[in-house]
Scaffold this motif. Structure first.
Motif, PDB file in Angstrom:
ATOM      1  N   ALA A 191     -35.304 -88.051 -25.018  1.00 28.11           N
ATOM      2  CA  ALA A 191     -35.306 -86.891 -24.124  1.00 28.11           C
ATOM      3  C   ALA A 191     -36.697 -86.305 -23.928  1.00 28.11           C
ATOM      4  CB  ALA A 191     -34.365 -85.822 -24.670  1.00 28.11           C
ATOM      5  N   VAL A 192     -37.670 -86.769 -24.697  1.00 31.96           N
ATOM      6  CA  VAL A 192     -39.030 -86.216 -24.618  1.00 31.96           C
ATOM      7  C   VAL A 192     -39.828 -86.865 -23.493  1.00 31.96           C
ATOM      8  CG1 VAL A 192     -41.215 -85.947 -25.844  1.00 31.96           C
ATOM      9  CG2 VAL A 192     -39.054 -85.605 -27.058  1.00 31.96           C
ATOM     10  N   GLU A 193     -39.774 -88.191 -23.412  1.00 32.42           N
ATOM     11  CA  GLU A 193     -40.567 -88.912 -22.408  1.00 32.42           C
ATOM     12  C   GLU A 193     -40.039 -90.331 -22.265  1.00 32.42           C
ATOM     13  OE1 GLU A 193     -44.571 -89.181 -23.775  1.00 32.42           O
ATOM     14  OE2 GLU A 193     -44.035 -90.142 -25.666  1.00 32.42           O
ATOM     15  N   LEU A 194     -40.446 -91.014 -21.191  1.00 27.52           N
ATOM     16  CA  LEU A 194     -40.054 -92.404 -20.996  1.00 27.52           C
ATOM     17  C   LEU A 194     -40.644 -93.271 -22.102  1.00 27.52           C
ATOM     18  CD1 LEU A 194     -40.438 -92.994 -17.149  1.00 27.52           C
ATOM     19  CD2 LEU A 194     -38.309 -92.803 -18.455  1.00 27.52           C
ATOM     20  N   ALA A 195     -39.807 -94.079 -22.713  1.00 28.49           N
ATOM     21  CA  ALA A 195     -40.267 -94.992 -23.765  1.00 28.49           C
ATOM     22  C   ALA A 195     -40.614 -96.341 -23.141  1.00 28.49           C
ATOM     23  CB  ALA A 195     -39.177 -95.159 -24.817  1.00 28.49           C
ATOM     24  N   ASP A 196     -41.504 -97.069 -23.799  1.00 28.24           N
ATOM     25  CA  ASP A 196     -41.911 -98.369 -23.247  1.00 28.24           C
ATOM     26  C   ASP A 196     -41.979 -99.439 -24.333  1.00 28.24           C
ATOM     27  OD1 ASP A 196     -44.087 -97.440 -24.614  1.00 28.24           O
ATOM     28  OD2 ASP A 196     -45.481 -97.528 -22.926  1.00 28.24           O
ATOM     29  N   LEU A 197     -41.069 -99.355 -25.319  1.00 28.09           N
ATOM     30  CA  LEU A 197     -41.022-100.367 -26.365  1.00 28.09           C
ATOM     31  C   LEU A 197     -40.444-101.667 -25.819  1.00 28.09           C
ATOM     32  CD1 LEU A 197     -39.642 -98.296 -29.387  1.00 28.09           C
ATOM     33  CD2 LEU A 197     -42.005 -99.014 -28.982  1.00 28.09           C
ATOM     34  N   SER A 198     -40.779-102.760 -26.482  1.00 20.79           N
ATOM     35  CA  SER A 198     -40.234-104.057 -26.085  1.00 20.79           C
ATOM     36  C   SER A 198     -39.915-104.848 -27.341  1.00 20.79           C
ATOM     37  CB  SER A 198     -41.238-104.828 -25.222  1.00 20.79           C
ATOM     38  OG  SER A 198     -40.722-106.098 -24.879  1.00 20.79           O
ATOM     39  N   ASP A 199     -38.839-105.601 -27.301  1.00 17.55           N
ATOM     40  CA  ASP A 199     -38.468-106.462 -28.421  1.00 17.55           C
ATOM     41  C   ASP A 199     -38.266-107.875 -27.873  1.00 17.55           C
ATOM     42  OD1 ASP A 199     -37.251-107.861 -30.520  1.00 17.55           O
ATOM     43  OD2 ASP A 199     -36.314-106.044 -31.306  1.00 17.55           O
ATOM     44  N   PRO A 200     -39.275-108.721 -27.993  1.00 15.13           N
ATOM     45  CA  PRO A 200     -39.189-110.073 -27.430  1.00 15.13           C
ATOM     46  C   PRO A 200     -37.993-110.870 -27.948  1.00 15.13           C
ATOM     47  CG  PRO A 200     -41.452-109.555 -28.022  1.00 15.13           C
ATOM     48  CD  PRO A 200     -40.602-108.457 -28.584  1.00 15.13           C
ATOM     49  N   THR A 201     -37.597-110.627 -29.202  1.00 15.09           N
ATOM     50  CA  THR A 201     -36.464-111.379 -29.755  1.00 15.09           C
ATOM     51  C   THR A 201     -35.186-111.080 -28.993  1.00 15.09           C
ATOM     52  OG1 THR A 201     -37.447-111.402 -31.971  1.00 15.09           O
ATOM     53  CG2 THR A 201     -35.079-111.804 -31.820  1.00 15.09           C
ATOM     54  N   LEU A 202     -34.971-109.812 -28.647  1.00 17.37           N
ATOM     55  CA  LEU A 202     -33.779-109.466 -27.880  1.00 17.37           C
ATOM     56  C   LEU A 202     -33.831-110.083 -26.485  1.00 17.37           C
ATOM     57  CD1 LEU A 202     -33.241-105.713 -28.849  1.00 17.37           C
ATOM     58  CD2 LEU A 202     -32.261-107.772 -29.890  1.00 17.37           C
ATOM     59  N   ASP A 203     -35.027-110.174 -25.915  1.00 17.71           N
ATOM     60  CA  ASP A 203     -35.175-110.818 -24.609  1.00 17.71           C
ATOM     61  C   ASP A 203     -34.835-112.308 -24.704  1.00 17.71           C
ATOM     62  OD1 ASP A 203     -36.013-108.436 -23.438  1.00 17.71           O
ATOM     63  OD2 ASP A 203     -38.123-108.831 -23.872  1.00 17.71           O
ATOM     64  N   VAL A 204     -35.284-112.934 -25.789  1.00 17.29           N
ATOM     65  CA  VAL A 204     -34.991-114.358 -25.989  1.00 17.29           C
ATOM     66  C   VAL A 204     -33.486-114.561 -26.149  1.00 17.29           C
ATOM     67  CG1 VAL A 204     -35.244-116.293 -27.583  1.00 17.29           C
ATOM     68  CG2 VAL A 204     -37.248-114.942 -26.942  1.00 17.29           C
ATOM     69  N   PHE A 205     -32.846-113.692 -26.928  1.00 23.31           N
ATOM     70  CA  PHE A 205     -31.392-113.790 -27.094  1.00 23.31           C
ATOM     71  C   PHE A 205     -30.688-113.684 -25.743  1.00 23.31           C
ATOM     72  CE2 PHE A 205     -31.388-112.107 -31.731  1.00 23.31           C
ATOM     73  CZ  PHE A 205     -31.564-113.395 -32.210  1.00 23.31           C
ATOM     74  N   ALA A 206     -31.127-112.737 -24.908  1.00 20.74           N
ATOM     75  CA  ALA A 206     -30.498-112.544 -23.600  1.00 20.74           C
ATOM     76  C   ALA A 206     -30.620-113.798 -22.737  1.00 20.74           C
ATOM     77  CB  ALA A 206     -31.124-111.346 -22.885  1.00 20.74           C
ATOM     78  N   GLU A 207     -31.804-114.405 -22.738  1.00 24.62           N
ATOM     79  CA  GLU A 207     -32.027-115.589 -21.917  1.00 24.62           C
ATOM     80  C   GLU A 207     -31.253-116.797 -22.457  1.00 24.62           C
ATOM     81  OE1 GLU A 207     -33.704-115.838 -19.019  1.00 24.62           O
ATOM     82  OE2 GLU A 207     -33.900-113.661 -19.129  1.00 24.62           O
ATOM     83  N   ARG A 208     -31.240-116.955 -23.769  1.00 22.84           N
ATOM     84  CA  ARG A 208     -30.523-118.087 -24.359  1.00 22.84           C
ATOM     85  C   ARG A 208     -29.023-117.943 -24.174  1.00 22.84           C
ATOM     86  NH1 ARG A 208     -32.421-119.777 -30.254  1.00 22.84           N
ATOM     87  NH2 ARG A 208     -31.033-121.473 -29.681  1.00 22.84           N
ATOM     88  N   HIS A 209     -28.548-116.710 -24.270  1.00 22.87           N
ATOM     89  CA  HIS A 209     -27.115-116.484 -24.104  1.00 22.87           C
ATOM     90  C   HIS A 209     -26.651-116.867 -22.711  1.00 22.87           C
ATOM     91  CE1 HIS A 209     -23.427-114.197 -23.244  1.00 22.87           C
ATOM     92  NE2 HIS A 209     -23.167-114.349 -24.516  1.00 22.87           N
ATOM     93  N   GLU A 210     -27.458-116.538 -21.706  1.00 23.60           N
ATOM     94  CA  GLU A 210     -27.074-116.842 -20.328  1.00 23.60           C
ATOM     95  C   GLU A 210     -26.953-118.345 -20.105  1.00 23.60           C
ATOM     96  OE1 GLU A 210     -28.071-114.425 -16.454  1.00 23.60           O
ATOM     97  OE2 GLU A 210     -29.675-115.870 -16.821  1.00 23.60           O
ATOM     98  N   ARG A 211     -27.636-119.130 -20.906  1.00 24.16           N
ATOM     99  CA  ARG A 211     -27.609-120.587 -20.757  1.00 24.16           C
ATOM    100  C   ARG A 211     -26.571-121.258 -21.664  1.00 24.16           C
ATOM    101  NH1 ARG A 211     -32.306-118.500 -19.541  1.00 24.16           N
ATOM    102  NH2 ARG A 211     -33.717-119.467 -18.032  1.00 24.16           N
TER     103      ARG A 211
END
Length: 219
Positions: A191-211
């Motif tokens: 609620a304070v400000e826009l966050a800009d964290l990234s977790d590459p592992t979660l991105d990899v999981f998302a891409e692998r899951h779609e395949r």
């Protein structure tokens, strides 16, 4: 804990109802990466599920909640919020999952508030952005809108883990209860400000899951 008025409790109940996985938002068919994490043996039991869920709400969950909070508080316009969400979601698979759930939330919003102008959310909308708009229409603060989003992110992933691993529901309930304080802390930060964290592992999981061949969950 931030106190809430009786009116806010009613508004929170409305928002939680909209976010319920049984409704057209479709949360029950999205595992939030848990299905792939289980396939890759990253999540194998209640303890590792808790670690994964905490990681998710502290990274992508925080980012999504911060967008929703900003929209709910009126500090960012819908079009800008869509762009900010795109920029913070590097995985194309994760973006598609967000749009899919966003469609479900928009469908509900149009039914509940038919007189409201939802055109800024066309032709597609991210789940955090439409969640923020619903929070604003419901007169919820950015914090409470973020809290709902973080909680449903957590509970949806935890429940998916329960189903996929056939865990004792009581064990998963304890996981959710134990992370309650973290949900509130993350929502407050969102609620304070826009966050800009990234977790590459979660991105990899998302891409692998779609395949994956014949996955049980959409994401």
């Amino acid at each position: 804990m931030i106190p809430a008025s009786p009116e806010t409790h009613s508004q929170l109940a409305m928002m939680l109802t909209l976010a319920d996985s049984r409704l057209p938002v479709g949360g029950h068919v999205h595992s939030g990466g848990v299905e792939q994490a289980i396939a890759d043996r990253v999540v194998v039991d209640a303890a590792s599920l808790k670690t994964f869920v905490h990681r998710r709400i502290a990274t992508s969950g925080l980012v999504a909640a911060s967008v929703a909070a900003a929209v709910a508080d009126g500090t960012i316009e819908v079009a800008d919020a869509q762009q900010e969400t795109d920029a913070r979601t590097p995985s194309a698979a994760a973006r598609r999952a967000s749009y899919a759930q966003g469609r479900g939330m928009l469908r509900l919003a149009r039914r509940l508030w038919p007189g409201h102008d939802w055109s800024p959310h066309a032709p597609q909308t991210h789940l955090p952005v439409i969640s923020g708009s619903v929070g604003r229409v419901s007169r919820l603060s950015g914090f409470h809108t973020a809290l709902v989003l973080v909680y449903t992110t957590m509970s949806g992933a935890a429940t998916a883990g329960q189903r996929l691993l056939a865990l004792d529901p009581a064990d998963v309930a304890v996981v959710i209860a134990d992370l309650g304080g973290e949900c509130e802390r993350i929502a407050a930060a969102a609620a304070v400000e826009l966050a800009d964290l990234s977790d590459p592992t979660l991105d990899v999981f998302a891409e692998r899951h779609e395949r994956r061949d014949m996955p049980l969950f959409v994401s």
